[in-house]
Scaffold this active site. Structure first.
Site: not given
Ligand SMILES: Cc1cc2nc3c(=O)[nH]c(=O)nc-3n(C[C@H](O)[C@H](O)[C@H](O)COP(=O)(O)OP(=O)(O)OC[C@H]3O[C@@H](n4cnc5c(N)ncnc54)[C@H](O)[C@@H]3O)c2cc1C
Length: 392
Positions: A130-131, A133, A247, A373, A375
């Protein structure tokens, strides 16, 4: 609200449990737990397990029969996940294809796309990742910048995706890419892109557990064919958001069933250490047992709602928030109570058999990040369920 399963549900559960007992008996579990496994071998074991499930008709169960499903209800699907989690079955490798892309193709894809991609997705012959993020677009997914530019009949994709689960093993990736920079939501399109081509590079990301289950995917003018767009140009955001809701409910009973086994292991470990009689230990274990029952009751309530035709709403965030935070609490309590034993499990000759709590304590953190997440789930609940005022 009726929380009872009907006789046909119980019959389905019995049939499935028996099937799992026959097909999941050794050597699957032994092979999967063999410490000599490298990630490629583990992946191949999971792929073989997926093929067995598919042949028996358990994958894409709720899809129409013509697309490999059996037209199952949300309740049957929830029973399926509950029993496979209870049986500790290996997770299938094409989980992202089957849980996200499959429904997208069934609801929004053309006949040609379904015919071309669904059979090999179910059999595991083609692995999907899945592309969505990107480095600057996670929680705020609509900020994505990977772009798709027309090139003759087709498109060229340029940009970077990150945290791409199974990126290192995938044959195809479903990509949200920007086709119109001026329209935040309406400028996103849903492409199916082959990974093995010039212009796509996948790099593994080393995790704290030592694995590289996910990676970064770099696109540098990769070709995406026009006929491989799901829906229409500009419909990507809408499709991505709706597939996530299909889902909902599937996991309602699965986590409590899995945690039943984890809790049994933790209680057994405490007994072995001679601490089960301590009031503070009993209080911690009691709280975990009760909360697991709360989770199960909430799951049953969700399913009863689906069965009576309710559409999934923002309350689904309760389930996601609860199971993922619970998993952390459970693993942290296990580390605290089992002490050195928790750290010596599985990959050591001194291990007691059973859970690898040290691994679990590392892995469970991921649950509070992916698929929204904690949050973000709290934001959804405060705004859309509790209707609390926005913080300023
Ligand atoms: C095990 C795993 C598998 C994954 N697999 C995939 C995949 O196959 N394909 C894919 O596309 N993505 C995948 N992801 C990515 C996942 O979707 C993102 O990590 C997730 O959406 C969070 O984005 P970020 O990591 O950029 O964190 P950010 O969005 O940068 O968040 C950083 C922190 O800020 C907090 N935060 C952000 N916005 C807010 C807000 N508005 N209010 C309060 N707090 C906030 C978050 O809760 C977090 O603690 C995967 C992630 C994990 C951990």
């Amino acid at each position: 609200m009726d929380l009872q399963f009907k006789p046909e549900h119980e019959a389905f559960r019995r049939e499935l449990a028996e099937w799992l007992q026959t097909h999941l008996a050794r050597p699957w579990i032994e092979e999967l737990r063999d410490p000599a496994n490298d990630p490629d071998r583990l992946f191949e074991i999971r792929r073989r397990w997926q093929a067995v499930l598919n042949e028996a008709g358990y994958l894409g169960m709720d899809w129409p029969r013509e697309w490999g499903g059996r037209g199952a209800t949300a309740i049957e699907k929830a029973i399926y996940t509950e029993e496979t989690y209870r049986a500790d079955a290996p997770p299938i490798p094409n989980v992202l294809g089957i849980s996200l892309l499959g429904p997208a193709l069934i609801h929004h894809g053309s006949e040609e796309l379904r015919r071309r991609f669904i059979p090999k997705m179910l059999s595991g012959e083609e692995i999907w990742c899945q592309g969505f993020s990107e480095p600057d677009a996670g929680s705020d997914l609509a900020a994505l910048r990977t772009r798709a530019e027309p090139d003759g009949e087709d498109f060229r994709i340029t940009g970077q995706k990150v945290w791409t689960t199974f990126g290192l093993w995938a044959d195809w990736i479903f990509v949200l890419a920007r086709t119109d920079a001026s329209d935040r939501y309406g400028g996103i399109t849903f492409f199916l892109v082959p990974i093995h081509q010039k212009g796509v590079e996948v790099r593994g990301i080393k995790q704290i557990s030592g694995e590289s289950e996910f990676g970064e995917v770099f696109f540098d003018g990769a070709v995406a064919r026009r006929e491989h767009i799901v829906g229409k140009i500009g419909e990507g955001w809408r499709i991505a958001m709706t597939v996530l809701s299909y889902e909902r409910g599937a996991m309602s009973l699965a986590y409590p069933a899995q945690y039943d086994g984890y809790l049994e292991d933790l209680v057994a470990g405490c007994r072995e250490r001679g601490i089960l009689g301590r009031p503070d230990v009993r209080e911690k274990l009691g709280r975990l047992l009760v909360d697991n029952e709360v989770m199960r009751a909430n799951g049953l309530r969700n399913l009863a709602g689906f069965a009576s035709g309710e559409k999934p709403g923002p309350e689904a965030s309760i389930e996601k928030l609860f199971w993922s935070e619970y998993a952390k609490r459970l693993a942290d309590t296990a580390l605290e109570l089992l002490g050195p034993q928790a750290h010596l499990v599985v990959r050591s000759p001194h291990s007691r058999p059973g859970m690898d709590w040290a691994y679990e304590a590392q892995w469970c953190r991921a649950g509070t990040i992916y698929a929204g997440s904690s949050e973000i789930q709290r934001n959804i609940l405060s705004r859309r369920v509790l209707k609390l005022p926005e913080a300023r």
